[in-house]
Design a protein around this motif. Structure first.
Motif, PDB file in Angstrom:
ATOM      1  N   LEU A 132       2.528   1.831  -9.083  1.00 13.47           N
ATOM      2  CA  LEU A 132       1.056   1.831  -9.202  1.00 13.47           C
ATOM      3  C   LEU A 132       0.660   1.391 -10.602  1.00 13.47           C
ATOM      4  N   GLY A 159      -3.084  11.383 -11.138  1.00 17.83           N
ATOM      5  CA  GLY A 159      -2.818  10.075 -11.746  1.00 17.83           C
ATOM      6  C   GLY A 159      -3.501   9.903 -13.086  1.00 17.83           C
ATOM      7  N   ILE A 186       2.442  -2.162  -6.724  1.00 18.29           N
ATOM      8  CA  ILE A 186       1.747  -1.651  -5.536  1.00 18.29           C
ATOM      9  C   ILE A 186       0.261  -1.963  -5.729  1.00 18.29           C
ATOM     10  N   ARG A 230      -7.423   1.366 -13.563  1.00 18.66           N
ATOM     11  CA  ARG A 230      -6.401   1.105 -12.532  1.00 18.66           C
ATOM     12  C   ARG A 230      -6.668   1.986 -11.295  1.00 18.66           C
ATOM     13  N   GLU A 290       0.874  -1.179   0.000  1.00 20.67           N
ATOM     14  CA  GLU A 290       0.000   0.000   0.000  1.00 20.67           C
ATOM     15  C   GLU A 290       0.909   1.227   0.000  1.00 20.67           C
ATOM     16  N   THR A 291       0.554   2.228  -0.805  1.00 18.41           N
ATOM     17  CA  THR A 291       1.188   3.525  -0.602  1.00 18.41           C
ATOM     18  C   THR A 291       0.094   4.557  -0.348  1.00 18.41           C
ATOM     19  N   ILE A 301      -1.777   6.805 -14.622  1.00 25.26           N
ATOM     20  CA  ILE A 301      -2.493   5.527 -14.463  1.00 25.26           C
ATOM     21  C   ILE A 301      -3.809   5.618 -15.245  1.00 25.26           C
ATOM     22  N   LEU A 322      -7.142   0.624  -7.550  1.00 24.13           N
ATOM     23  CA  LEU A 322      -6.262   1.024  -6.441  1.00 24.13           C
ATOM     24  C   LEU A 322      -7.009   1.611  -5.250  1.00 24.13           C
ATOM     25  N   THR A 358      -2.523  -1.093  -3.482  1.00 19.36           N
ATOM     26  CA  THR A 358      -3.586  -0.208  -2.995  1.00 19.36           C
ATOM     27  C   THR A 358      -3.044   1.194  -2.695  1.00 19.36           C
ATOM     28  N   VAL A 359      -3.958   2.155  -2.701  1.00 18.53           N
ATOM     29  CA  VAL A 359      -3.636   3.500  -2.197  1.00 18.53           C
ATOM     30  C   VAL A 359      -4.594   3.791  -1.043  1.00 18.53           C
ATOM     31  N   TRP A 394       4.901   5.896  -8.391  1.00 22.31           N
ATOM     32  CA  TRP A 394       3.921   6.023  -9.493  1.00 22.31           C
ATOM     33  C   TRP A 394       4.089   4.857 -10.460  1.00 22.31           C
ATOM     34  N   LEU A 424      -5.624  11.415  -6.513  1.00 18.71           N
ATOM     35  CA  LEU A 424      -5.156  10.309  -7.359  1.00 18.71           C
ATOM     36  C   LEU A 424      -5.777  10.392  -8.747  1.00 18.71           C
TER      37      LEU A 424
END
Ligand code: URP
Ligand code: ZN
Ligand code: ZN
Length: 459
Positions: A303, A352, A308, A362, A261-262, A358, A366, A310-311, A300, A348
């Motif tokens: 992700l 993102g 990775i 995705r 997780e980040t 991302i 996440l 999860t966020v 990143w 995100l």
């Protein structure tokens, strides 16, 4: 309960993007498809909007008290803030108690959360001591619908390697998951001692006292301990470094059950924040500390490529006034943690998806689908599919919000992303079919959030 029809939007799941309506009956999703109709349904027009499964934040501290200080966002304010940002389920990490009891924090947190949460909620356990009751206590915890625990490699409640193996073995046998705060305690203690001896007590000493290699070593060691426990499932919380990520990549390449997780702060902020003038730098004191731009870029990449999983946020909102009172003259006395639950999806999405780092699917994976799956909340949570809970976020991809404590609904007196402009913001949020946010307004009413008993770990 009135039926709801979300019409004309673009439904996005972790695997699909389609123009479709969503029909909600009795709090559950009853249908997803073109031109649905529903007798006497409340219609929500989602034309031009994205229709997403409600966010699932599996790392919050809404009820934390450390060293006599309580965080600014309790369960009510914290879940309200999470809901305003498109999260409909949280999983709270209790703090450890002095006697290391596994059961007492759970009973206490359940009491505090009951009838007090705007979103649905679940709990992790915490193991700060290993003794003769640990096995029975953990088995009881899993039976209670709490199939994950957090262990710490640093802080007062840390476990040694032998104790870690024991907890990993027990949780594996119970089909549970061990989540870990991975930082090397001895190195941090030694570096902190040196900095203190030299009188270096300013915020710039915070990242120096807990360098990235402390995390990388601890992640690597924890993976070794999981092997020693017969490849017990392992979930690394708040991953902050490219070096830690490399260890996770190697483990995943071998097929080990290691998850990572980040959090947005490790993707968007750097240790330059500690050089800010005056008390401002204290806003960014959290552990692990903020890292270098190269670490953000590596995360990143993690992700995007699936390394990775999860966020989450690690939302832990001590006020700046609390941080200043304790930490102005000595950074090592500053309470750690930042608010983040409300800005997780918008940041995100904006940084993102809108910036092409991302994909939209995705993003959903996440912030919703993967955390729900890994933490035993699926299939009720994390998807827009018939039978799932009607936890739905209608996100306006064009809406721009300048982040500040005034534009957000958390209680904390500052926001670490103050001045960021997010493009894309949740406009309406449904929890089991009931609007908790409607046209950007929080609907003040009795707290609808329920305790969710999670399923055992099955991946
Ligand atoms: O500084 C932080 N992140 N405080 C919250 C507790 C933790 O370690 O997750
Ligand atoms: Zn932690
Ligand atoms: Zn945490």
């Amino acid at each position: 309960m009135t039926a709801v029809l979300v019409k004309g939007g673009t439904v996005v799941t972790s695997t699909e993007t389609l123009k479709a309506d969503v029909r909600v009956e009795n709090g559950r999703i009853a249908g997803v498809g073109a031109d649905l109709s529903s007798h006497e349904a409340h219609i929500i027009d989602a034309t031009g909007k994205l229709v997403l499964p409600g966010g699932v934040d599996v790392h919050t501290h809404f009820n934390l008290e450390v060293g006599g200080l309580k965080v600014a966002d309790g369960f009510h304010e914290g879940t309200r803030s999470a809901a305003c940002g498109g999260t409909t389920t949280i999983v709270e990490h209790p703090g450890f108690t002095e006697d290391g009891s596994i059961t007492a924090p759970i009973a206490n947190y359940r009491k505090q959360a009951q009838n007090n949460c705007v979103t649905d909620y679940a709990l992790h356990g915490v193991v700060a001591k290993v003794g003769e009751n640990t096995k029975d206590d953990l088995a009881a915890l899993v039976r209670e619908g709490i199939p994950s625990v957090k262990v710490y490699m640093t802080y007062a409640g840390r476990l040694n390697d032998e104790e870690m193996i024991r907890v990993l073995e027990i949780m594996k046998a119970e089909h549970g998951l061990v989540t870990v705060h991975a930082e090397n305690h001895e190195v941090i203690a030694e570096l902190t001692r040196r900095l203190k001896d030299e009188g270096r007590l300013a915020p710039t000493s915070h990242p120096l006292s807990r360098p990235g290699y402390c995390e990388a070593e601890a992640v690597e060691r924890m993976i070794a301990l999981s092997r020693a426990a017969g490849n017990a499932p392992l979930y690394i919380v708040h991953l902050s470094t490219g070096a830690g990520l490399e260890a996770i990549r190697r483990a995943k390449a071998e097929g080990l059950p290691v998850y990572a997780e980040t959090c947005p702060q490790y993707l968007l902020l750097t240790d330059d924040e500690y050089a800010r003038e005056g008390d401002d730098a204290l806003k960014y004191v959290l552990s692990p500390p903020l890292r270098k731009r190269e670490d953000c870029e590596a995360l990143w990449q993690g992700l995007a490529d699936g390394s990775i999983d999860t966020v989450a946020t690690d939302h832990c909102s001590f006020n700046l006034s609390q941080k200043t009172a304790r930490g102005r003259d000595n950074i090592f006395a500053c309470p750690g943690g930042i608010p983040g639950a409300e800005t997780r999806l918008p940041l995100l999405y904006s940084e993102g998806v809108a910036k092409g780092r991302i994909t939209l699917n995705r993003f959903v994976e996440l912030v919703s689908t993967a955390p729900a799956r890994i933490m035993g909340l699926a299939p009720a949570k994390g998807d827009i599919a018939p039978g799932a809970d009607a936890d739905i976020v209608i996100l306006d991809p064009e809406r721009k919000v300048t982040i500040s404590p005034e534009t957000l609904c958390h209680n904390a007196d500052y926001n670490p992303y103050e001045g960021f402009v997010a493009t894309g913001w949740p406009e309406t949020v449904l929890l089991r079919g009931e609007a908790i946010i409607e046209n950007n307004e929080f609907r003040e009413r009795e707290a609808l959030g329920r305790f969710i008993e999670r399923s055992r770990f099955t991946e």
